[in-house]
Motif scaffolding. Structure first.
Motif, PDB file in Angstrom:
ATOM      1  N   ARG A 136       0.251  -1.173  -0.188  1.00  0.00           N
ATOM      2  CA  ARG A 136      -0.091   0.195   0.110  1.00  0.00           C
ATOM      3  C   ARG A 136       0.917   1.169  -0.134  1.00  0.00           C
ATOM      4  O   ARG A 136       1.643   1.307   0.710  1.00  0.00           O
ATOM      5  CB  ARG A 136      -0.575   0.204   1.258  1.00  0.00           C
ATOM      6  CG  ARG A 136      -0.969   0.965   1.222  1.00  0.00           C
ATOM      7  CD  ARG A 136      -3.063   1.328   2.471  1.00  0.00           C
ATOM      8  NE  ARG A 136      -3.498   2.210   2.508  1.00  0.00           N
ATOM      9  CZ  ARG A 136      -4.545   2.946   3.022  1.00  0.00           C
ATOM     10  NH1 ARG A 136      -4.251   2.240   4.288  1.00  0.00           N
ATOM     11  NH2 ARG A 136      -4.697   3.926   3.819  1.00  0.00           N
TER      12      ARG A 136
ATOM     13  N   GLU B 258      -2.020   3.381  -5.347  1.00  0.00           N
ATOM     14  CA  GLU B 258      -2.437   3.148  -3.610  1.00  0.00           C
ATOM     15  C   GLU B 258      -2.231   1.990  -3.748  1.00  0.00           C
ATOM     16  O   GLU B 258      -1.432   1.966  -2.466  1.00  0.00           O
ATOM     17  CB  GLU B 258      -4.392   3.360  -3.748  1.00  0.00           C
ATOM     18  CG  GLU B 258      -3.875   4.947  -3.605  1.00  0.00           C
ATOM     19  CD  GLU B 258      -6.115   5.173  -3.534  1.00  0.00           C
ATOM     20  OE1 GLU B 258      -7.147   4.796  -3.895  1.00  0.00           O
ATOM     21  OE2 GLU B 258      -6.452   6.212  -2.970  1.00  0.00           O
TER      22      GLU B 258
ATOM     23  N   LEU C  76      -3.956  10.509  -3.922  1.00  0.00           N
ATOM     24  CA  LEU C  76      -3.463  10.763  -5.249  1.00  0.00           C
ATOM     25  C   LEU C  76      -4.377  11.293  -6.373  1.00  0.00           C
ATOM     26  O   LEU C  76      -3.724  11.780  -7.459  1.00  0.00           O
ATOM     27  CB  LEU C  76      -4.574   9.309  -5.932  1.00  0.00           C
ATOM     28  CG  LEU C  76      -4.371   8.536  -6.871  1.00  0.00           C
ATOM     29  CD1 LEU C  76      -2.502   7.803  -6.967  1.00  0.00           C
ATOM     30  CD2 LEU C  76      -5.337   7.343  -7.392  1.00  0.00           C
TER      31      LEU C  76
ATOM     32  N   LEU D 132      -0.620   9.787   0.352  1.00  0.00           N
ATOM     33  CA  LEU D 132      -1.610   8.952   0.449  1.00  0.00           C
ATOM     34  C   LEU D 132      -2.318   8.152   1.725  1.00  0.00           C
ATOM     35  O   LEU D 132      -1.580   8.695   2.898  1.00  0.00           O
ATOM     36  CB  LEU D 132      -1.394   7.621  -0.117  1.00  0.00           C
ATOM     37  CG  LEU D 132      -0.577   7.983  -1.960  1.00  0.00           C
ATOM     38  CD1 LEU D 132      -1.513   6.231  -2.560  1.00  0.00           C
ATOM     39  CD2 LEU D 132      -1.769   8.906  -2.962  1.00  0.00           C
TER      40      LEU D 132
END
Length: 342
Positions: free
Chosen positions: A44, A110, A319, A342
């Motif tokens: 992630r 992401e 994002l 993020l």
């Protein structure tokens, strides 16, 4: 193996750019899951870098060029840049554990499935993310491998407020430079560079010729030039070299950020006679030639004498902010590394 995620959003190229990239060049794609191969980990992403080179890669003029590590981005491709991701899942035999951080080349999304061989293990506790994603190690490599700083050096760094230049000026000082001069585009950035980054003097584009300003701030000439711009600044630097000067060329923003279109052509007229009679050396350099320097750079940052190094960052969150981050990067408004969180 397919992993279900809450959602996986990524930014794809919708159409090539003919000038400055805009929102209509991109689209956000969402997928409910992501597939990982046997030698891949699922990460992630937490931070990723936005680089000026992306403008050239996505432009109508983009093409593969030997020796340039920026392949063209095709319509429908997901954009990419260096990222730090947190491991969600990893093969048992990899030795990697969920919760660890890795550096990898698949930002602008992401989640990412990343080949283990493309990851640099960072552990569970990080330094400033800019220490890994920024261009401090690029500047350090240029100043220790492409050339070496000498104690009495007068150093000139073009684009001194940019991702590389904001680090190069500081590192040159750490390595013993006597005087450090930078260049930038606005008086505001010039003041910031002197106050925060330790530049002795700053040349401002448009405030007279580069040559006249360099003569004013380095009347006896320069010993070392770290160039990210090319064009008029490279021409001026060659004309103001001292005997035995070294010029290291890391970029050509005068071409990449040309107003009409981004291009790989960066012609400049330089004084070849000065290079010959002064024994000047000039070389193009990429830090990719010395990948071992990355670990050396991180080791330097653990030393007390380097504890005060600054990591200038222009931050964007989410994002969906990445296209704006690219625009700000290419317009010259950003300072230092441009980072999306993020």
């Amino acid at each position: 193996m397919v992993f279900a995620t809450q959602y996986n959003r990524k930014i794809n190229l919708l159409k090539r750019s003919s000038g400055m990239p805009g929102p209509d060049n991109f689209e956000i794609i969402e997928h409910p899951d992501i597939a990982c191969g046997e030698n891949e980990i699922l990460v992630r992403n937490r931070w990723f870098r936005v680089s000026i080179s992306t403008r050239l890669m996505m432009s109508e003029e983009a093409e593969s060029v030997k020796g340039i590590p920026f392949p063209p981005i095709n319509i429908g491709d997901t954009l990419a840049d260096a990222a730090i991701g947190e491991i969600v899942s990893a093969p048992a035999a990899s030795g990697l554990q969920p919760g660890e951080f890795v550096l990898h080349p698949f930002g602008w999304r992401e989640y990412a499935a990343v080949d283990i061989d493309l990851c640099t293990r960072l552990g569970t506790k990080l330094l400033n993310p800019a220490a890994y994603l920024g261009h401090g190690w690029t500047a350090y490599a240029a100043l220790t491998r492409a050339t070496q700083v000498k104690p009495d050096d007068v150093v000139f760094v073009s684009s001194g407020a940019g991702a590389i230049g904001s680090m190069a000026g500081q590192i040159a000082r750490k390595l013993g430079a006597k005087r450090v001069i930078g260049s930038t585009g606005t008086p505001e950035k010039a003041s910031w560079m002197k106050q925060e980054l330790g530049y002795d003097e700053v040349i401002i584009r448009g405030d007279g010729t580069i040559s006249d300003q360099l003569q004013r701030y380095a009347p006896d000439g320069i010993d070392l030039f770290i160039d990210i711009v090319g064009g008029e600044q490279l021409e001026a630097a060659v004309s103001h070299t001292r005997e035995g000067a070294r010029l290291v060329l890391l970029g050509a923003l005068s071409a990449e950020l040309a107003g009409a279109k981004s291009t790989k052509y960066a012609p400049v007229e330089i004084d070849a006679f000065a290079i010959i009679v002064k024994g000047v050396t000039m070389r193009g350099y990429s830090a990719d030639e010395n990948p071992e320097v990355f670990a050396e750079w991180l080791s330097c940052l653990s030393q007390p004498s380097w504890a005060d190094i600054e990591f200038p960052v222009t931050r964007f969150k989410g994002l969906e902010s990445a296209p704006l981050a690219l625009k700000e990067t290419c317009s010259g408004k950003a300072r230092g590394l441009v980072l999306v969180t993020l």
